[in-house]
Structure formats: structure tokens, C-alpha cells
Design a protein around this motif. Structure first.
Motif, PDB file in Angstrom:
ATOM      1  N   GLY A 190       0.774  -1.419  -0.001  1.00 42.60           N
ATOM      2  CA  GLY A 190      -0.134  -0.074  -0.272  1.00 42.60           C
ATOM      3  C   GLY A 190       1.156   1.435   0.261  1.00 42.60           C
ATOM      4  O   GLY A 190       0.910   2.588  -0.852  1.00 42.60           O
ATOM      5  N   CYS A 191       1.628   1.445   1.070  1.00 42.76           N
ATOM      6  CA  CYS A 191       2.668   2.168   0.455  1.00 42.76           C
ATOM      7  C   CYS A 191       3.544   2.261  -0.239  1.00 42.76           C
ATOM      8  O   CYS A 191       3.658   3.781  -1.014  1.00 42.76           O
ATOM      9  N   VAL A 192       3.902   1.702  -1.008  1.00 47.27           N
ATOM     10  CA  VAL A 192       4.882   1.495  -2.124  1.00 47.27           C
ATOM     11  C   VAL A 192       3.924   1.896  -3.474  1.00 47.27           C
ATOM     12  O   VAL A 192       4.367   2.712  -4.218  1.00 47.27           O
ATOM     13  N   GLN A 193       1.933   1.637  -3.371  1.00 43.31           N
ATOM     14  CA  GLN A 193       1.708   2.579  -4.615  1.00 43.31           C
ATOM     15  C   GLN A 193       0.643   3.164  -4.320  1.00 43.31           C
ATOM     16  O   GLN A 193       0.982   4.383  -4.930  1.00 43.31           O
ATOM     17  N   ASP A 194       1.446   3.933  -3.223  1.00 43.25           N
ATOM     18  CA  ASP A 194       1.271   5.821  -2.691  1.00 43.25           C
ATOM     19  C   ASP A 194       2.249   6.113  -3.202  1.00 43.25           C
ATOM     20  O   ASP A 194       2.178   7.475  -3.227  1.00 43.25           O
ATOM     21  N   LEU A 195       3.240   5.926  -3.420  1.00 42.89           N
ATOM     22  CA  LEU A 195       4.709   6.565  -3.876  1.00 42.89           C
ATOM     23  C   LEU A 195       4.298   6.604  -5.063  1.00 42.89           C
ATOM     24  O   LEU A 195       5.374   7.065  -5.699  1.00 42.89           O
ATOM     25  N   SER A 196       3.808   5.403  -5.239  1.00 45.83           N
ATOM     26  CA  SER A 196       3.829   5.401  -7.146  1.00 45.83           C
ATOM     27  C   SER A 196       2.780   6.304  -7.978  1.00 45.83           C
ATOM     28  O   SER A 196       2.017   7.104  -7.505  1.00 45.83           O
ATOM     29  N   ASP A 197       2.956   6.500  -9.294  1.00 50.38           N
ATOM     30  CA  ASP A 197       2.300   7.845  -9.711  1.00 50.38           C
ATOM     31  C   ASP A 197       2.141   6.863 -11.682  1.00 50.38           C
ATOM     32  O   ASP A 197       2.710   5.760 -11.751  1.00 50.38           O
ATOM     33  N   ALA A 198       1.465   7.431 -11.528  1.00 48.53           N
ATOM     34  CA  ALA A 198       1.629   7.215 -13.893  1.00 48.53           C
ATOM     35  C   ALA A 198       2.783   6.641 -14.209  1.00 48.53           C
ATOM     36  O   ALA A 198       3.118   6.326 -15.200  1.00 48.53           O
TER      37      ALA A 198
ATOM     38  N   GLU B 217      19.055   8.725   1.890  1.00 55.48           N
ATOM     39  CA  GLU B 217      18.031   9.605   2.050  1.00 55.48           C
ATOM     40  C   GLU B 217      16.964   9.800   1.111  1.00 55.48           C
ATOM     41  O   GLU B 217      16.165  10.323   0.923  1.00 55.48           O
ATOM     42  N   ASP B 218      16.672   9.087   0.238  1.00 58.57           N
ATOM     43  CA  ASP B 218      15.950   8.765  -0.614  1.00 58.57           C
ATOM     44  C   ASP B 218      14.871   7.541  -0.144  1.00 58.57           C
ATOM     45  O   ASP B 218      13.746   7.300  -0.613  1.00 58.57           O
ATOM     46  N   GLU B 219      14.804   7.311   1.017  1.00 56.60           N
ATOM     47  CA  GLU B 219      13.827   6.930   1.859  1.00 56.60           C
ATOM     48  C   GLU B 219      12.830   7.410   2.098  1.00 56.60           C
ATOM     49  O   GLU B 219      13.008   9.196   2.612  1.00 56.60           O
ATOM     50  N   LYS B 220      11.303   7.256   1.634  1.00 54.85           N
ATOM     51  CA  LYS B 220      10.317   7.533   2.127  1.00 54.85           C
ATOM     52  C   LYS B 220       9.492   7.433   2.569  1.00 54.85           C
ATOM     53  O   LYS B 220       9.045   6.452   3.082  1.00 54.85           O
TER      54      LYS B 220
END
Length: 694
Positions: A92-100, A115-118
Motif C-alpha cells: 500500500g505504501c509502495v502504491q502511495d509513492l507511485s504514480d502513472a 536519504e531517498d527513503e520515503k
């Protein structure tokens, strides 16, 4: 991939909890059965059975490294806040951080630097620090009360205890947990972290290779793992109390422990309650899940973006459907039900043989039979009107509307869960920013409204109020397109409004909820008065009977609180077929067909000549687990993590109601496979170094 996240099963879990009496074994637990609390773990039994040397210090180390996520379990595996869990707990987090433009679900999340951890929107991590017995206080609060008054008095006292334990400090969570369905109450105090960031997730196809056909089955070839990290004040949290990473696979027969948060079991419902589940609740859930899955699958075929945003919702529905289908199978098994009838008869005979006990508890089984009729009448209205749709926007509106109504009352007259501190905590949750698909929101709303109309009938007053002269699809389109609740800033503004201001806000979803919330809360009150209140009272009496008959050497039912199970690495034999306890990486390539869902992930295909195909991929053990255990660390006798539990076999689907040590198995992705993947498939030297692997 089983062990469904609790957010996927909230409605049925709530209804099941309302019907449950006491979930503990009918007699002292058999070897390897049980989800034990950390303050009542059978140390002597385990040491004697397996020849190990578990002690309280060992239990404390494991407890301090165990992590509760939203609907899942996890563990600390480094001194810098690194957390191991399942991929399906972070997807769910991975999908939240994704976009088209960036589909991290499909391609994986593999940042090059820390530093790139979201941050994962809405995710929290909680670590249990203290357990306190508060049974006398909670039971005393309901003395002499019945129905809704009984429920509300108990809830109010629990809330008071929680307030005393944690105050208003957002860094702590205090939760009064009912054990043995009212037999005991414990205050669990957790250290809470709300800055949880995504560190690593493989491609969806690597984590869920085999898809729904392989789900709840074995052999498995799934890398269902992911890593998170807890932060505080913008920095990784120092976590000296963590599990040591063991990159080697266990051997057959090795003892294994699973520390996690099993969600809900119902192992000692009365026969009448099991029949209600079998005949009413589970069939309706299966029908609705199946139809909603079909709508989402149809939507997912309309385009690439539709397919992307529908991945997680479809996955969750398929997973939950299979769980409920398995539960229904257990409850329609004549032999299983015969055992339940015998267990109930044995307890009732023991009560009848003790005149003093019989006089003290009365006949709670008869009380529950009287509840059954009210439950049958109220179940559908409660499910449809109070539980509501899966829509996130509707959930936001409902939370805001109810907070506004309760805030308008004097503090002493508010429902439990609506103190100023509770509303402030709600505000923090509402501030989390996560993308919302309007298309899927409309599907959820239209589906809920159509099923409400179908089940409660067109002429039902509440249905008329919900729909008016519009169709479910028209209302869904109007409320979703006409709301600003997808914006965290607006949610914050709305939470500060009075009911009158909300009514004047012009927000279509909020106005829709406002117009129908009184009816929803009325059915909730009826449910508490006629079902959950009397059930809780009867449950307390049966708890007393069980303790009197079998003593205190019992494990309580699962309540999404920290538990420890024990077992060993072991396959099983069914209908003459023996299933070995291990799979190996080489089997992934043998199983690969190139077509979904048996298409190996591209990174794994590219690395075929580099990976060690003799590495143990997944393994099974006799540990007793259930949904909510997803991501739980599987630990050896030294206290080292050797895997992450992610599934059960097909025989475990009846585990909500009972445990069969001959057949029930936990399915785990091994740390050996994760290590091999990090080294030779995904090239993650910084993670390997942090895990202490050369």
C-alpha cells in the motif's frame, strides 16, 4: 500472501468480535498450539519439548524487537531502526509513492541512499514496553449494568485507564485489551513511531509469484519481504534491542518461534454462534467480496493506469475471499462441528457438576441463544448502515462528522474514543497525505449503496433516506467528485468545524454523511443493547467457567496484540501425499511459465546465472498463526531471525476456529533467500552491510 491485513477484514472482524464468547482452548493447549502472551508463555513446556533454554531475558529481547504495524507485524533487524516485514504489508505504501510515470509496485522500490527513503502515509510502528493487569477495574465498571450501558461503562473505564497510562503524549499508545473475552483485561503500553519510511521492496511479481492460485498453498516461491525504517525528529531511531540477522536457512526439525500480532481467532464460540457465522455472516461476506472483486477486475481492464491503481485493492479482496472461503469450509465440515459440540458439552457438564459455579454464572449459553435472534435481525442493517463502504473519502467524512458531534457535548457525555486527545490523534491521522483514486472510490460507493438497497429493500426508511430519487451510481459520482476530502489541508479545516459549519461547507460527501449518520448511530446503539452488550456479559460468565474447569494454563484468543507461538520446521502428509518443508530458488525457474501469474520477475530472470539455486526460498513450520501475523519474524532458539511469516497452507484456513498440528502450517520466506536476493538480484550492499552480512 495470506494473513490478510486487518484493514481488509475490519467489518467481519468487528461483527465476529461481537459474537465471540471466549476464545481459548477447551482444555490446556496441545503441543505447538497457541498464540501465547509474553507474560504467560509456557517456558518450561517449550524447554522440555525441544531441549532449548528459553528464559525471561530471551522473551524480553524478542518483545523489545517485535513491531506492530497497521494491520501487520514486523521486527527490528538493525541498530538503526531497520524493520523487516512482508511485501504485502508495505505494498500500500509502495502504491502511495507511485504514480502513472513511476510504478514502484511493478518495478520495485530500491533507493540508492538512506536519504531517498520515503515516508509511508499513515503507517505507524509500535513496540510493546509494559503489560499491566487491570481486570478488576474494567469488570467492576460494568457491575450491575446491561446492554448498551454495560458496553459504554466498560469502554469508558478502559479509556480512563488508557489516559492514565499514556496521557496525551503522541509518542505512546495505551490499549486496554480484552483477553479470554472478558476473563482478563490487560493494559498494553507501546512506544509509537509515526515517521515510518520505505527502505526496500521487490517487484510485485517477485513477492507474489504464483498469484491467487498459489495463495494459501505450498510449495511457494515468493519473496514476500520488505524493509521499513523508523525515524524520529528526522533521524533514524537508534534501536540497540534488535534481532540478529541469520542468513542461513533452518534445518528440518529445528525449533521456531513466531512473534507477532495475530488479529482475530474465534476458537471457542458456542455452537450456535458458529452456526450464525456459517449460515449468515460468512455467506454474505463471500457474496459481497466476490461481486466487488468482479467490478474491480472489470475496471482494471480499462487501461494501464486503472490496472496500476487496482492492484492492491484486488489483491486484498482476493486474499480475504480465500480466507473466508476456508473458514466456511471448516464450519460446513461435519467432523469439525461434531468436535465443537463435544467440547461445548464437556464444559457444560463440568459446570453442572459444580453447583456453586452453576449458581454463580447461571446459563450464559441460554443467554446467547436469546441474543441469536436479535443478531439475525440486526446483522444486515448494522453491516450496511454502520460499517459503511470501503471508500476512504467516506471514512474521512464519517470520522470528521462524528468528531464534530461529540466535541459539541460536555466531555463527560461523549462516547468513548472522543476525548480531546483522541480527536487530536484523529487530526494527525487525517493529516497524512496519500493518493486516492476517484474511480475506485466511486466503485466502492456505488457498490455499497446498491447492496444496501438490495439487502434492506427499496422501501426501507434508511434506504430511502440514503438514495432519495437518485441511483447508487449518481450518488457515488456526486459525492466523490463533489468533495475536497482528498486534500489533507481541507480535512484539517473540516475537523475544526461544528456540525452546523460542516452542513454549510458545501462538501458533498460530508453533507451525505451528515444526513445519514443519525440512522447509522441508532442501529449501532441497538446492536450494543441487543447483541454486543449481552454477548460480552455472557462471555465473562463463560470465562469464569473455563478458568474453573481448566485452570489458567490457557492461551487467550487473538486480539491483534503481541503473541508468541512455538513449533518446528516440518512438512505434512495429506491423503497420501507428503509435502516437504522447503522450496529452493531453483524451483522458481522450473515453475516459471512466462505467463501471469507464473511469470518470474524480470530481475530474477536476468540474475538466473548468478543466484545460488540451492538456497532455501520458503519453508513451513508448525507454528500457530492467523491473519495479522503477516511480517512476523520467525526466530530460532538463539533469538536470531531466520525468516518472515507470510502465509499459511490451505489447511490453516480454519485456524480461526481451531488448530490441527498434523496439517496446519506457517509459510515463511527465509532470510537465506532475502540475503541471496539482496546480494545477487538487487545489488543492495548497503542493506547487507547494515544486516551484518558479508
Amino acid at each position: 500472501m495470506s494473513l490478510p491485513s486487518l484493514r481488509l477484514t475490519a467489518s467481519l472482524a468487528a461483527l465476529g468480535a461481537a459474537t465471540a464468547v471466549l476464545s481459548a482452548p477447551a482444555a490446556p493447549a496441545k503441543a505447538e498450539e497457541g498464540m501465547w502472551t509474553f507474560d504467560n508463555f509456557p517456558i518450561a513446556t517449550v524447554n522440555q519439548t525441544y531441549g532449548v533454554n528459553i528464559d525471561q531475558a530471551w522473551l524480553d529481547r524478542v518483545r523489545e524487537a517485535a513491531v506492530r504495524l497497521q494491520g501487520c507485524s514486523a521486527s527490528l533487524v538493525s541498530g538503526e531502526g531497520l524493520i523487516l516485514t512482508n511485501h504485502h504489508c508495505v505494498v500500500g505504501c509502495v502504491q502511495d509513492l507511485s504514480d502513472a510515470q513511476h510504478d514502484y509496485v511493478k518495478n520495485g522500490w530500491m533507493p540508492a541512499t538512506r536519504e531517498d527513503e520515503k515516508k509511508c502515509p499513515g503507517q505507524t510502528a509500535e513496540i510493546l514496553t509494559d503489560i499491566t493487569d487491570v481486570t478488576e477495574r474494567v469488570q467492576g465498571a460494568g457491575q450491575g449494568l446491561e446492554g448498551a450501558a454495560f458496553v459504554q461503562a466498560r469502554n469508558a473505564e478502559a479509556e480512563k485507564i488508557q489516559k492514565e497510562g499514556c496521557g496525551d503524549d503522541p509518542k505512546w499508545t495505551c490499549q486496554v485489551i480484552s483477553l479470554y473475552r472478558g476473563g482478563q483485561y490487560k493494559l498494553y503500553k507501546f512506544r509509537k513511531y509515526d515517521d515510518v519510511r520505505l527502505v526496500f521492496a521487490p517487484e510485485f511479481q517477485a513477492a507474489f509469484f504464483g498469484g491467487d492460485p498459489d495463495n494459501f498453498n505450498f510449495p511457494r516461491y515468493a519473496l514476500d519481504s520488505g524493509f521499513l525504517r523508523i525515524y524520529e525528529d528526522g533521524k533514524p531511531v537508534a534501536t540497540p534491542n534488535h534481532l540478529t540477522w541469520n542468513p542461513n536457512a533452518p534445518k528440518e526439525g529445528d525449533v521456531t518461534f513466531v512473534a507477532g500480532n495475530p488479529g482475530t481467532t474465534q476458537r471457542l464460540l458456542t455452537v450456535a454462534q458458529l452456526e450464525a457465522l456459517r449460515d449468515q455472516q460468512l455467506p454474505i461476506s463471500l457474496i459481497q467480496f466476490s461481486e466487488l472483486r468482479g467490478r474491480l477486475l472489470e475496471y482494471s481492464t480499462t487501461g494501464d493506469e486503472a490496472k496500476r491503481v487496482a492492484v492492491d485493492p484486488i489483491f486484498g479482496l482476493e486474499n480475504s475471499f480465500k480466507v473466508y472461503y476456508g473458514q466456511q469450509g471448516a464450519l460446513t465440515d461435519p467432523a469439525f462441528m461434531a468436535r465443537k459440540r463435544q467440547e461445548e458439552a464437556d464444559l457444560r457438564q463440568r459446570v453442572a457438576a459444580d453447583p456453586e459455579l452453576a449458581a454463580r454464572i447461571g446459563d450464559p449459553w441460554a443467554d446467547l441463544e436469546r441474543v441469536a435472534q436479535a443478531q439475525r435481525d440486526l446483522y444486515l442493517p448494522y453491516r450496511q448502515l454502520e460499517s459503511g463502504p470501503r471508500s476512504q473519502l467516506y471514512s474521512y467524512a464519517k470520522a470528521i462528522v462524528r468528531a464534530a458531534k461529540e466535541r459539541a457535548k460536555p466531555v463527560a457525555e461523549r462516547r468513548p474514543g472522543y476525548t480531546d486527545a483522541d480527536i487530536a490523534a484523529l487530526g494527525r491521522r487525517l493529516a497524512q497525505n496519500a493518493p486516492i483514486s476517484n474511480d475506485i472510490e466511486e466503485i466502492y460507493m456505488a457498490f455499497w449503496l446498491s447492496k444496501t438497497r438490495e439487502y434492506l429493500t427499496v422501501d426501507n426508511p434508511q434506504v430511502k433516506a440514503l438514495l432519495g430519487k437518485d441511483s447508487p451510481e449518481q450518488i457515488a459520482q456526486r459525492t466523490v467528485s463533489g468533495t475536497r476530502l482528498a486534500d489533507p489541508a481541507f480535512r484539517a479545516q473540516a475537523l475544526a468545524m461544528t456540525p452546523e459549519q460542516l452542513a454549510a461547507s458545501g462538501d458533498a460527501m460530508i453533507q451525505f454523511v451528515l444526513a445519514n449518520d443519525d440512522a447509522a448511530q441508532a442501529i449501532r446503539t441497538q446492536w450494543e443493547s441487543a447483541v454486543s452488550g449481552p454477548t460480552s456479559r455472557a462471555g465473562e460468565k463463560i470465562a469464569q467457567a473455563r478458568f474453573a474447569a481448566y485452570g489458567t494454563n490457557l492461551y487467550p484468543d487473538a486480539t491483534f496484540s503481541l503473541r508468541l507461538s512455538y513449533g518446528s520446521v516440518k512438512g505434512w502428509t495429506y491423503q497420501g501425499v507428503t509435502v516437504e518443508p522447503f522450496t529452493y530458488i531453483g524451483g522458481l525457474y522450473e515453475r516459471n511459465t512466462g505467463a501471469e501469474p507464473f511469470n518470474a520477475a524480470e530481475d530474477w530472470l536476468a540474475a538466473e546465472d548468478k543466484v545460488n539455486k540451492q538456497t532455501v526460498y520458503d519453508f513451513v513450520s508448525t507454528n500457530d498463526i492467523i491473519g495479522g501475523n503477516s511480517g512476523s519474524p520467525v526466530i530460532n532458539a538463539k533469538g536470531e531471525v531466520i525468516g518472515a511469516a507470510f502465509d499459511g497452507n490451505i489447511h490453516s484456513l480454519g485456524g480461526s476456529f481451531g488448530y490441527d498440528g498434523n496439517l496446519n502450517r506457517t509459510v515463511t520466506v527465509s532470510t537465506a533467500a532475502i540475503t541471496e536476493a539482496l546480494r545477487n538480484v538487487y545489488h543492495q550492499p548497503r542493506l547487507l552491510e547494515e544486516l551484518g552480512v558479508e
